[in-house]
Design a protein around this motif. Sequence first.
Motif, mmCIF file in Angstrom:
data_model
loop_
_atom_site.group_PDB
_atom_site.id
_atom_site.type_symbol
_atom_site.label_atom_id
_atom_site.label_comp_id
_atom_site.label_asym_id
_atom_site.label_seq_id
_atom_site.Cartn_x
_atom_site.Cartn_y
_atom_site.Cartn_z
ATOM 1 N N SER A 32 -4.315 11.783 2.381
ATOM 2 C CA SER A 32 -3.258 12.500 3.084
ATOM 3 C C SER A 32 -2.425 12.913 1.462
ATOM 4 O O SER A 32 -1.798 13.987 1.880
ATOM 5 C CB SER A 32 -2.526 11.815 3.520
ATOM 6 N N PRO A 53 1.890 4.745 1.540
ATOM 7 C CA PRO A 53 1.666 5.048 3.069
ATOM 8 C C PRO A 53 0.712 6.191 3.402
ATOM 9 O O PRO A 53 0.646 7.055 2.621
ATOM 10 C CB PRO A 53 3.320 5.648 3.347
ATOM 11 N N ASP A 54 -0.036 6.043 4.519
ATOM 12 C CA ASP A 54 -1.011 7.024 4.888
ATOM 13 C C ASP A 54 -0.279 8.277 5.321
ATOM 14 O O ASP A 54 -0.966 9.372 5.188
ATOM 15 C CB ASP A 54 -2.019 6.608 6.125
ATOM 16 N N ASP A 55 1.041 8.305 5.813
ATOM 17 C CA ASP A 55 1.362 9.321 6.264
ATOM 18 C C ASP A 55 2.371 10.389 5.431
ATOM 19 O O ASP A 55 3.126 11.148 5.693
ATOM 20 C CB ASP A 55 2.549 9.127 7.588
ATOM 21 N N PRO A 76 -4.147 7.221 -0.644
ATOM 22 C CA PRO A 76 -4.560 7.746 0.466
ATOM 23 C C PRO A 76 -5.031 9.231 0.512
ATOM 24 O O PRO A 76 -4.612 9.886 -0.109
ATOM 25 C CB PRO A 76 -3.407 7.687 1.671
ATOM 26 N N SER A 115 0.813 -1.496 -0.124
ATOM 27 C CA SER A 115 -0.027 0.034 -0.134
ATOM 28 C C SER A 115 0.964 1.189 0.066
ATOM 29 O O SER A 115 1.894 1.366 0.422
ATOM 30 C CB SER A 115 -0.875 -0.049 1.145
#
Length: 174
Positions: free
Chosen positions: A120, A94-96, A118, A92
Amino acid sequence: DIGKLLVLKELDLSHTELTGTIPPGVGKLQDLQWLRLNDCKLSGKLPSVSGLKALKMLRIGHNALTGTLPPFKAHLKSLEEFDVGTNQLHGSLPDDIGALPSMKVLGLNSNRFTGSIPPSFGQLQSLEWLELSDNLISGSLPATFGDLRAAKALYLAHNRLSGESPFAPSAIGS
């Protein structure tokens, strides 16, 4: 050990015949600002870059790197360019990633990333160039894509994207 070159600011070994893995000692180079290892014959997993607090540019595309992307820590605030395109990375996104306020160029194309993009990503207010094409990304584009005001190029082709475009007049408040 390359990790002993503590005052090194730039390392460019791109377009060489280097093989093997990226030495973990690279992650100890706290003053390193530019790391170019693109277009080599490197393999193995991506090493952690969390110790590279001064890093502005990381180009390691066009190799045979495997594994997943390491988390993007908020302390990489100087990172402006991150290019790992044309490798064999998976997993995936990264969400950050939205915690990188200086990011201008993000190249994640031609890998095997899966899952959705994401929300973000929309927090990357400095982002000018995004390359996500040729992956296995699915789902709809986040509505936050409409917040990418600095974007000059968005390459999203050859994925499994679906749903309504966040760029449609109804999505951006015509």
